[in-house]
Design a protein around this motif. Structure first.
Motif, PDB file in Angstrom:
ATOM      1  N   GLY A  69     -30.255   5.303  -7.219  1.00 30.61           N
ATOM      2  CA  GLY A  69     -30.910   4.338  -8.089  1.00 30.61           C
ATOM      3  C   GLY A  69     -30.031   3.247  -8.656  1.00 30.61           C
ATOM      4  N   ALA A  70     -28.760   3.189  -8.257  1.00 35.28           N
ATOM      5  CA  ALA A  70     -27.884   2.131  -8.767  1.00 35.28           C
ATOM      6  C   ALA A  70     -28.285   0.789  -8.157  1.00 35.28           C
ATOM      7  N   SER A  71     -28.294  -0.225  -8.996  1.00 35.99           N
ATOM      8  CA  SER A  71     -28.628  -1.573  -8.527  1.00 35.99           C
ATOM      9  C   SER A  71     -27.367  -2.259  -7.994  1.00 35.99           C
ATOM     10  N   GLU A  72     -27.586  -3.346  -7.279  1.00 35.55           N
ATOM     11  CA  GLU A  72     -26.451  -4.137  -6.801  1.00 35.55           C
ATOM     12  C   GLU A  72     -25.660  -4.675  -7.987  1.00 35.55           C
ATOM     13  N   ALA A  73     -26.350  -5.023  -9.071  1.00 35.12           N
ATOM     14  CA  ALA A  73     -25.662  -5.524 -10.269  1.00 35.12           C
ATOM     15  C   ALA A  73     -24.774  -4.442 -10.876  1.00 35.12           C
ATOM     16  N   GLU A  74     -25.232  -3.198 -10.877  1.00 36.64           N
ATOM     17  CA  GLU A  74     -24.412  -2.103 -11.414  1.00 36.64           C
ATOM     18  C   GLU A  74     -23.192  -1.847 -10.536  1.00 36.64           C
ATOM     19  N   ILE A  75     -23.376  -1.939  -9.236  1.00 43.07           N
ATOM     20  CA  ILE A  75     -22.250  -1.758  -8.315  1.00 43.07           C
ATOM     21  C   ILE A  75     -21.239  -2.885  -8.505  1.00 43.07           C
ATOM     22  N   LEU A  76     -21.717  -4.107  -8.598  1.00 41.67           N
ATOM     23  CA  LEU A  76     -20.825  -5.247  -8.807  1.00 41.67           C
ATOM     24  C   LEU A  76     -20.081  -5.133 -10.133  1.00 41.67           C
ATOM     25  N   GLU A  77     -20.771  -4.731 -11.184  1.00 36.49           N
ATOM     26  CA  GLU A  77     -20.117  -4.579 -12.480  1.00 36.49           C
ATOM     27  C   GLU A  77     -19.054  -3.483 -12.442  1.00 36.49           C
TER      28      GLU A  77
END
Length: 99
Positions: A69-77
């Motif tokens: 469920g991790a978003s691309e924004a969470e991965i980037l952060e």
């Protein structure tokens, strides 16, 4: 073990089940839902792999985090945090999560 188990852990279990199976169980337990949800734990693991220069691990953990469920924004952060703690080596390795 599950499909999410790292290949090296599967190899250890096959080579030495008496030692490897408890290690595998501990690995699976560490990723269960607790105070931190599995996606958060996977992002932490991804960050640690990026800091250590393990590009293949970063790629695998990023995919697992997405599945959890991790978003691309969470991965980037997460990659941005690694850059602040590990410098550009962490950024270079962490960018594997963006593939």
């Amino acid at each position: 073990m599950s499909d999410e188990t790292p290949e090296f852990l599967d190899q250890l279990i096959e080579a030495d089940p008496e030692f490897g199976e408890p290690v595998g169980e501990a690995f699976e337990q560490a990723l269960t839902d607790g105070e931190l949800p599995p996606k958060m734990k996977l992002l932490v693991m991804m960050a640690l792999d990026a800091a250590a220069g393990h590009e293949e691990g970063v790629e695998n953990l990023a995919e697992q985090a997405r599945s959890a469920g991790a978003s691309e924004a969470e991965i980037l952060e997460t990659i941005e945090v690694v850059t602040m703690t590990s410098g550009f080596q962490g950024l270079a390795t962490g960018s594997a999560a963006l593939k």
